[in-house]
Design a protein around this motif. Structure first.
Motif, PDB file in Angstrom:
ATOM      1  N   MET A   1       0.848  -1.197   0.000  1.00 37.27           N
ATOM      2  CA  MET A   1       0.000   0.000   0.000  1.00 37.27           C
ATOM      3  C   MET A   1       0.881   1.243   0.000  1.00 37.27           C
ATOM      4  SD  MET A   1      -3.302   0.629  -0.058  1.00 37.27           S
ATOM      5  CE  MET A   1      -4.218  -0.667   0.771  1.00 37.27           C
ATOM      6  N   ASN A   2       0.557   2.192  -0.863  1.00 38.22           N
ATOM      7  CA  ASN A   2       1.316   3.436  -0.969  1.00 38.22           C
ATOM      8  C   ASN A   2       0.576   4.575  -0.284  1.00 38.22           C
ATOM      9  OD1 ASN A   2       3.379   2.438  -3.027  1.00 38.22           O
ATOM     10  ND2 ASN A   2       1.475   2.099  -4.155  1.00 38.22           N
ATOM     11  N   SER A   3       1.326   5.390   0.425  1.00 39.59           N
ATOM     12  CA  SER A   3       0.777   6.614   0.990  1.00 39.59           C
ATOM     13  C   SER A   3       1.076   7.750   0.020  1.00 39.59           C
ATOM     14  CB  SER A   3       1.399   6.900   2.356  1.00 39.59           C
ATOM     15  OG  SER A   3       0.911   8.113   2.882  1.00 39.59           O
ATOM     16  N   LEU A   4       0.028   8.412  -0.513  1.00 35.99           N
ATOM     17  CA  LEU A   4       0.184   9.379  -1.593  1.00 35.99           C
ATOM     18  C   LEU A   4      -0.475  10.710  -1.231  1.00 35.99           C
ATOM     19  CD1 LEU A   4      -0.795   6.849  -4.389  1.00 35.99           C
ATOM     20  CD2 LEU A   4       1.515   7.707  -3.981  1.00 35.99           C
ATOM     21  N   PHE A   5      -0.134  11.734  -2.010  1.00 31.78           N
ATOM     22  CA  PHE A   5      -0.759  13.047  -1.827  1.00 31.78           C
ATOM     23  C   PHE A   5      -1.091  13.624  -3.195  1.00 31.78           C
ATOM     24  CE2 PHE A   5      -0.509  17.719  -1.515  1.00 31.78           C
ATOM     25  CZ  PHE A   5      -1.509  17.933  -0.568  1.00 31.78           C
ATOM     26  N   ALA A   6      -2.333  14.064  -3.365  1.00 30.00           N
ATOM     27  CA  ALA A   6      -2.776  14.711  -4.599  1.00 30.00           C
ATOM     28  C   ALA A   6      -2.993  16.191  -4.313  1.00 30.00           C
ATOM     29  CB  ALA A   6      -4.060  14.072  -5.110  1.00 30.00           C
ATOM     30  N   ASP A  38      -4.410   6.644   0.487  1.00 25.88           N
ATOM     31  CA  ASP A  38      -3.660   5.391   0.375  1.00 25.88           C
ATOM     32  C   ASP A  38      -4.190   4.597  -0.803  1.00 25.88           C
ATOM     33  OD1 ASP A  38      -2.285   6.109   2.644  1.00 25.88           O
ATOM     34  OD2 ASP A  38      -3.469   4.833   3.994  1.00 25.88           O
ATOM     35  N   GLY A  39      -3.317   3.813  -1.423  1.00 21.71           N
ATOM     36  CA  GLY A  39      -3.744   2.961  -2.522  1.00 21.71           C
ATOM     37  C   GLY A  39      -2.636   2.040  -2.960  1.00 21.71           C
ATOM     38  N   ASP A  40      -3.013   0.943  -3.615  1.00 18.27           N
ATOM     39  CA  ASP A  40      -2.008   0.007  -4.121  1.00 18.27           C
ATOM     40  C   ASP A  40      -1.402   0.573  -5.404  1.00 18.27           C
ATOM     41  OD1 ASP A  40      -3.948  -0.347  -6.052  1.00 18.27           O
ATOM     42  OD2 ASP A  40      -4.579  -2.326  -5.342  1.00 18.27           O
ATOM     43  N   ASP A  41      -0.526  -0.224  -6.013  1.00 18.84           N
ATOM     44  CA  ASP A  41       0.170   0.265  -7.203  1.00 18.84           C
ATOM     45  C   ASP A  41      -0.802   0.561  -8.339  1.00 18.84           C
ATOM     46  OD1 ASP A  41       2.507   0.050  -5.846  1.00 18.84           O
ATOM     47  OD2 ASP A  41       3.270  -1.714  -6.911  1.00 18.84           O
ATOM     48  N   ARG A  42      -1.837  -0.263  -8.511  1.00 18.78           N
ATOM     49  CA  ARG A  42      -2.810  -0.007  -9.573  1.00 18.78           C
ATOM     50  C   ARG A  42      -3.519   1.323  -9.339  1.00 18.78           C
ATOM     51  NH1 ARG A  42      -5.540  -2.469 -13.631  1.00 18.78           N
ATOM     52  NH2 ARG A  42      -4.354  -4.392 -13.330  1.00 18.78           N
ATOM     53  N   LEU A  44      -2.345   3.822  -7.702  1.00 22.58           N
ATOM     54  CA  LEU A  44      -1.362   4.879  -7.963  1.00 22.58           C
ATOM     55  C   LEU A  44      -1.401   5.276  -9.442  1.00 22.58           C
ATOM     56  CD1 LEU A  44       2.316   4.946  -6.735  1.00 22.58           C
ATOM     57  CD2 LEU A  44       1.822   5.246  -9.151  1.00 22.58           C
ATOM     58  N   TYR A  45      -1.344   4.287 -10.344  1.00 17.16           N
ATOM     59  CA  TYR A  45      -1.344   4.591 -11.775  1.00 17.16           C
ATOM     60  C   TYR A  45      -2.703   5.102 -12.245  1.00 17.16           C
ATOM     61  CZ  TYR A  45       3.220   2.337 -12.061  1.00 17.16           C
ATOM     62  OH  TYR A  45       4.547   2.024 -11.894  1.00 17.16           O
ATOM     63  N   GLN A  46      -3.776   4.579 -11.670  1.00 15.19           N
ATOM     64  CA  GLN A  46      -5.106   5.044 -12.062  1.00 15.19           C
ATOM     65  C   GLN A  46      -5.331   6.502 -11.654  1.00 15.19           C
ATOM     66  OE1 GLN A  46      -7.565   1.943 -10.287  1.00 15.19           O
ATOM     67  NE2 GLN A  46      -8.086   1.171 -12.329  1.00 15.19           N
ATOM     68  N   SER A  47      -4.814   6.879 -10.504  1.00  8.78           N
ATOM     69  CA  SER A  47      -4.980   8.274 -10.079  1.00  8.78           C
ATOM     70  C   SER A  47      -4.240   9.213 -11.030  1.00  8.78           C
ATOM     71  CB  SER A  47      -4.485   8.456  -8.643  1.00  8.78           C
ATOM     72  OG  SER A  47      -3.078   8.255  -8.547  1.00  8.78           O
ATOM     73  N   LEU A  48      -3.092   8.781 -11.527  1.00 11.96           N
ATOM     74  CA  LEU A  48      -2.346   9.591 -12.489  1.00 11.96           C
ATOM     75  C   LEU A  48      -3.062   9.656 -13.837  1.00 11.96           C
ATOM     76  CD1 LEU A  48       1.148   8.216 -11.527  1.00 11.96           C
ATOM     77  CD2 LEU A  48       0.583  10.652 -11.531  1.00 11.96           C
ATOM     78  N   MET A  49      -3.611   8.547 -14.268  1.00 12.32           N
ATOM     79  CA  MET A  49      -4.282   8.495 -15.566  1.00 12.32           C
ATOM     80  C   MET A  49      -5.650   9.163 -15.539  1.00 12.32           C
ATOM     81  SD  MET A  49      -4.479   7.607 -18.746  1.00 12.32           S
ATOM     82  CE  MET A  49      -3.120   6.481 -19.044  1.00 12.32           C
ATOM     83  N   TRP A  50      -6.399   9.002 -14.421  1.00  8.52           N
ATOM     84  CA  TRP A  50      -7.818   9.341 -14.438  1.00  8.52           C
ATOM     85  C   TRP A  50      -8.205  10.584 -13.633  1.00  8.52           C
ATOM     86  CZ3 TRP A  50     -11.410   7.548 -17.634  1.00  8.52           C
ATOM     87  CH2 TRP A  50     -11.134   6.366 -18.337  1.00  8.52           C
ATOM     88  N   SER A  51      -7.328  11.096 -12.805  1.00  7.43           N
ATOM     89  CA  SER A  51      -7.749  12.266 -12.023  1.00  7.43           C
ATOM     90  C   SER A  51      -7.850  13.502 -12.920  1.00  7.43           C
ATOM     91  CB  SER A  51      -6.779  12.548 -10.878  1.00  7.43           C
ATOM     92  OG  SER A  51      -7.215  13.712 -10.178  1.00  7.43           O
ATOM     93  N   ARG A  52      -9.041  14.046 -12.984  1.00 12.43           N
ATOM     94  CA  ARG A  52      -9.277  15.254 -13.770  1.00 12.43           C
ATOM     95  C   ARG A  52      -8.994  16.517 -12.960  1.00 12.43           C
ATOM     96  NH1 ARG A  52     -11.807  13.281 -18.226  1.00 12.43           N
ATOM     97  NH2 ARG A  52     -12.896  11.284 -17.922  1.00 12.43           N
ATOM     98  N   ASP A 233       6.130  -1.215 -15.118  1.00  6.86           N
ATOM     99  CA  ASP A 233       5.741  -0.853 -16.479  1.00  6.86           C
ATOM    100  C   ASP A 233       4.620  -1.748 -17.002  1.00  6.86           C
ATOM    101  OD1 ASP A 233       6.365   0.910 -18.773  1.00  6.86           O
ATOM    102  OD2 ASP A 233       6.780  -0.996 -19.774  1.00  6.86           O
ATOM    103  N   THR A 234       4.604  -3.005 -16.591  1.00  9.72           N
ATOM    104  CA  THR A 234       3.544  -3.915 -17.047  1.00  9.72           C
ATOM    105  C   THR A 234       2.187  -3.447 -16.540  1.00  9.72           C
ATOM    106  OG1 THR A 234       5.086  -5.780 -17.040  1.00  9.72           O
ATOM    107  CG2 THR A 234       2.727  -6.300 -17.014  1.00  9.72           C
ATOM    108  N   LEU A 235       2.121  -3.083 -15.270  1.00 12.96           N
ATOM    109  CA  LEU A 235       0.870  -2.611 -14.693  1.00 12.96           C
ATOM    110  C   LEU A 235       0.438  -1.294 -15.337  1.00 12.96           C
ATOM    111  CD1 LEU A 235      -1.329  -3.053 -12.622  1.00 12.96           C
ATOM    112  CD2 LEU A 235       0.128  -1.994 -10.888  1.00 12.96           C
ATOM    113  N   TRP A 236       1.403  -0.416 -15.580  1.00 11.39           N
ATOM    114  CA  TRP A 236       1.081   0.862 -16.231  1.00 11.39           C
ATOM    115  C   TRP A 236       0.501   0.634 -17.621  1.00 11.39           C
ATOM    116  CZ3 TRP A 236      -0.410   5.514 -16.204  1.00 11.39           C
ATOM    117  CH2 TRP A 236      -0.197   6.380 -17.283  1.00 11.39           C
TER     118      TRP A 236
END
Length: 705
Positions: A1-6, A38-42, A44-52, A233-236
Motif C-alpha cells: 500500500m502506498n501513501s500518496l498526496f494529490a 492510500d492505494g495500491d500500485d494499480r 497509484l497509476y489510475q490516479s495519475l491516468m484518471w484524475s481530472r 511498467d507492465t501494470l502501467w
C-alpha cells in the motif's frame, strides 16, 4: 500500500476527495491544497491516468525539522536516493516556501540537490545530472515554518497539461480547474453543452472527455514515474490499455454535442486544433460570433447547459463594456434559453449580478491568485413573454425624461456637450454628461456610511441602464470616479490613449479627451459664461487666467478680440489650448500662450487688458505655486492685482466653484472696485438642478458708467 498526496487548486479539495474515492482510494484526508490518500500500485497509476482535478500526484518520502541549512541537507540525505533512481537518470528539485534560515527557495533547492548527489558519490556511484526542463525524476520539497516535506513527483509536468492544448486564448483556464467547473455546473453527459465565449475551447473539451469516458492522462507523453526504480511498467501498460479501450467505446456511445462561440476567429482555430488533438473534433461545432448575437442552436430541444468563463476586468475603464456584456448575456439567456441551465465562473461577483438572475447554487475556487465564484442558474422554461424587469428602472425613467427635454434644446442651441443627469435621485449618485456620440458617467465618491458593495452594484446598474436608454455602444461610455481633489490631483493624468476628438460649442470647435485625464478639457457648467465673453470681446485685449485648455480664449477670439493672452501653469493644458485656438483659425502673435504661476504672473506683469476672465481653483497648495491659495480667503488680494491689469472701462469676469462663497463688497469698494453677481445668467438648462455648481461675477472700476 502506498501513501500518496494529490495536490489541487484551493477550493477543489472536497471534489478531488470524491473523485479519488470513486477510483478506489482509501483513508482520504483533506488538507488545504490537496488530499492525502492510500492505494495500491494499480490505484497509484489510475490516479495519475484518471484524475481530472489533481495538479500533481506525490509520493511522500520523508519530513525533517529545519533549524539550519545543515538540517535540510541531512534530512534530504537520510533518504536512500540510490534506491529511488539510477545515476543515468536526470533529476530536478522543485522547492517552495521559505523560513528564517532558508530565505531563498533556490538556496533550499541547492542544498537538497547537493544531498541527493552526495548520496550517490558516497557510494562510489556516478553522479546524476540535473535537468531543470524535462527531468526523469522530479523531487518536490515544501518548507512550512521549520518543517520540510520531501516527496517524489510521480506526475512530472503538472497533470493539467493533458497534451491537447498547445496554445490558449488570452486568459486560459487550467484544464483541471475547467474540469471542476464542468463537474460543478450541473451539466449531465448526454445533453448539449454550449459556451458562448469559448476561447480555446477548454471547458467544452474537458466536458467532452467526461462524456466520452476519455482519461485526462491518455494523451500525455511524459511522466515523472518512468525513471523511478519501483515503476511497474507492465501494470502501467494495463492501465493505459484499459483507458484507450474505454475512450474508443465512449466516443462511439456518447450522444452529447458541444457548441462553442467566440468573436475571435483566430482563437477558434486553436479551439478546433485542440479538439482535434484530443480526438473529439467530431463532437464539436465552433462558430465565430459575438455573444450579443447568440441564439439557441436547438430551439426545438433538447435543453442543455450554457457554461462559460466570461471576461472580467481589473481596471475601472474596462467595466462599462463588461457590464454591458453581462447585462446583454442575462437578457439573451432569458429570451433564448428557457428550460436550460446556466453556469458561469468569474472573479467578479458584481458583474454576475448584472445578469439579473437568481443563482440556485454557487461555489468558490481559486484561479491562480484570483478568488473566483461559480454560480449556477436554472432558466425558466417557456417564458410567458412578459417584459424583462429593467435594470435601475427609476434611474432609467429619469434619464429618459431628461434626455427628451435636453436633446432638442442642445440641438437648437448648437452644442454637442451637455449634462443629462446630475444625481437627480439620491440612490444613484452620478453625473452623466454627453460629449457628441460619447457619454461620461462620473461617480461621486459615496459616503463611508454606504456599503461599498452596494454602491458598486448601483454603479453597475447605472452603466447598464445608461447604455440601454441611450442605445449606446459599450465602448462609447467612459467611467470616472469623482471626489474632492487635493493639490495637483485635479490635473492627474490617468492614461496615455491620446483619444482627442472635436465637439461643437455654439460657434466654436473644441478638442476634448475623455480618457486620459480626470477632467475632459471642457467645463460644461461655464458654457454660457464663455458665450458671454465672446459677446463682450469685440475689439478688446482679452486675458484668460487659470486658463485650463483655453476654451474661453477661443470664444473671445471668435468674438473679435484684438488679442488673447492665455496663462496657465500646465504645459500640457497650454498645448491643448494652442490646438483649440488653431482649430478655430486663431493663430498669430496676437494670440499668446504663457506658461506661468498665474498668481506670480499677475503680480509681476505690467500689461493692461480690457476684458479679463479668471476662474481660479477653490484651493491649491501646488508645489509649483509660490504660496497656497484659498479663493475665499485670498479673493481680495487677487482683485488688488487684477485692478492694476484692468484698463479704465474694462471688465473682469470672476468665477469660482466654492459653495457658499461670499464676495467682500466692502473690501472691493476700498480697492475702488464694484461687483455685480451674474451667476443666474451663466447657468444653463442642463445644470438647473445644481444652482451652486459655480458662482460668477462681473467686476469693474467703481464709478464706471
Amino acid at each position: 500500500m502506498n501513501s500518496l498526496f494529490a495536490s489541487t487548486a484551493r477550493g477543489l479539495e472536497e471534489l478531488l476527495k470524491s473523485e479519488l474515492e470513486a477510483l478506489g482510494a482509501q483513508e482520504c484526508r483533506v488538507v488545504q491544497g490537496g488530499v492525502h490518500f492510500d492505494g495500491d500500485d494499480r490505484l497509484l497509476y489510475q490516479s495519475l491516468m484518471w484524475s481530472r482535478l489533481a495538479s500533481r500526484i506525490l509520493l511522500p518520502l520523508g519530513e525533517c525539522g529545519v533549524w539550519s541549512d545543515l538540517d535540510l541537507y541531512l534530512g534530504a540525505q537520510a533518504i536512500d536516493w540510490t534506491a529511488m533512481f539510477d545515476s543515468d537518470k536526470t533529476f530536478a528539485v522543485h522547492f517552495s516556501g521559505t523560513s528564517e534560515v532558508i530565505r531563498n527557495s533556490q538556496f533550499g533547492a541547492l542544498k537538497v540537490k547537493d544531498a541527493i548527489v552526495d548520496s550517490f558519490t558516497r557510494k562510489n556511484l556516478p553522479r546524476p545530472n540535473v535537468d531543470r526542463e524535462l527531468p526523469d525524476i522530479r523531487v518536490n520539497v515544501w518548507l512550512n515554518n521549520d518543517n520540510a516535506s520531501i516527496a517524489l513527483d510521480l506526475s512530472g509536468e503538472g497533470l493539467h497539461l493533458r497534451g491537447y492544448r498547445q496554445q490558449a486564448g488570452q486568459a486560459p483556464l487550467k484544464e483541471n480547474l475547467a474540469a471542476a467547473i464542468v463537474q460543478r455546473s450541473g451539466w449531465q453527459p448526454g445533453t448539449p453543452l454550449l459556451d458562448p465565449m469559448c476561447g480555446s475551447g477548454t471547458l467544452l473539451i474537458e466536458a467532452a472527455m467526461i462524456a466520452t469516458d476519455r482519461a485526462p492522462g491518455l494523451h500525455r507523453t511524459h511522466w515523472g514515474f518512468t525513471g523511478w526504480n519501483q515503476h511497474n511498467d507492465t501494470l502501467w501498460r494495463e492501465v493505459k490499455s484499459e483507458a484507450q479501450l474505454r475512450a474508443r467505446r465512449g466516443l462511439q456511445e456518447t450522444t452529447s454535442r458541444f457548441y462553442g462561440y467566440d468573436n475571435d476567429s483566430r482563437v477558434l482555430e486553436r479551439a478546433r486544433a485542440n479538439a482535434r488533438r484530443a480526438g473529439l473534433e467530431q463532437l464539436m461545432t465552433f462558430t465565430a460570433q459575438d455573444v450579443v448575437k447568440l441564439t439557441n442552436p436547438l430551439p426545438e430541444g433538447p435543453a442543455g447547459t450554457v457554461i462559460s468563463n466570461p471576461p472580467y476586468g481589473e481596471r475601472l475603464e474596462s467595466e462599462p463594456a463588461l457590464i454591458a456584456l453581462h447585462s446583454q448575456l442575462g437578457r439573451i439567456m432569458k429570451q433564448q434559453f428557457g428550460g436550460w441551465n446556466l453556469s458561469l465562473f468569474s472573479a467578479s461577483p458584481e458583474l454576475l449580478s448584472c445578469l439579473q438572475l437568481r443563482a440556485d447554487r454557487q461555489f468558490k475556487a481559486k484561479n491562480g491568485p484570483l478568488d473566483c465564484v461559480q454560480k449556477n442558474y436554472q432558466l425558466a422554461a417557456n417564458p410567458s413573454g412578459g417584459a424583462v424587469a429593467q435594470i435601475a428602472e427609476d434611474y432609467a425613467n429619469r434619464l429618459r425624461k431628461n434626455l427628451k427635454k435636453l436633446e432638442k434644446w442642445a440641438k437648437q442651441s448648437g452644442i454637442d456637450c451637455y449634462r443629462i443627469y446630475d444625481a437627480d435621485l439620491p440612490e444613484y449618485n452620478v453625473a452623466v454628461d454627453r460629449y457628441a456620440d460619447w457619454v461620461v458617467v462620473q461617480e461621486y465618491a459615496p459616503p463611508k456610511t454606504v456599503d461599498p458593495n452596494k454602491a458598486r452594484q448601483r454603479l453597475f446598474d447605472v452603466i447598464a441602464a445608461t447604455l440601454s436608454v441611450l442605445e449606446l455602444p459599450a465602448n462609447r461610455l467612459v467611467l470616472k470616479t469623482r471626489e474632492k481633489q487635493k493639490g495637483k490631483n485635479q490635473y492627474q493624468k490617468l492614461g496615455e490613449k491620446g483619444d482627442f476628438f472635436q465637439v461643437r460649442e455654439f460657434d466654436a470647435q473644441l478638442w476634448v479627451n475623455l480618457t486620459d485625464y480626470l477632467d475632459t478639457g471642457l467645463f460644461l457648467d461655464h458654457r454660457i459664461a464663455r458665450k458671454m465673453l465672446g459677446q463682450m470681446s469685440q475689439g478688446k485685449d482679452f486675458l484668460n487666467l487659470f486658463a485650463y485648455t483655453g476654451s474661453a480664449s477661443v470664444h473671445a477670439g471668435l468674438g473679435g478680440a484684438r488679442s488673447t493672452t492665455t496663462v496657465d501653469m500646465s504645459r500640457t493644458y497650454l498645448e491643448w489650448a494652442e490646438r483649440n485656438l488653431r482649430l478655430n483659425g486663431l493663430t498669430g502673435r496676437q494670440h499668446r500662450l504663457m506658461q506661468a504661476d498665474c498668481l506670480s504672473w499677475m503680480r509681476d506683469s505690467d500689461e493692461q487688458f480690457d476684458l479679463i476672465f479668471i476662474d481660479p481653483p477653490t484651493f491649491s497648495n501646488s508645489k509649483r505655486m509660490e504660496d497656497s491659495f484659498d479663493v475665499q480667503r485670498d479673493h481680495l488680494s487677487l482683485m488688488r492685482d487684477l485692478k492694476r491689469l484692468l484698463r479704465r472701462g474694462g471688465t473682469i469676469m470672476f468665477s469660482n466653484n466654492k459653495r457658499g462663497f461670499k464676495m467682500d463688497h466692502d473690501g472691493l469698494a476700498t480697492l475702488g472696485l464694484a461687483a455685480q453677481e451674474i451667476t443666474a445668467k451663466t447657468q444653463s438648462q442642463d445644470f438647473a438642478r445644481n444652482r451652486h455648481i459655480h458662482n460668477c461675477w462681473l467686476i469693474t472700476h467703481a464709478g464706471k458708467e
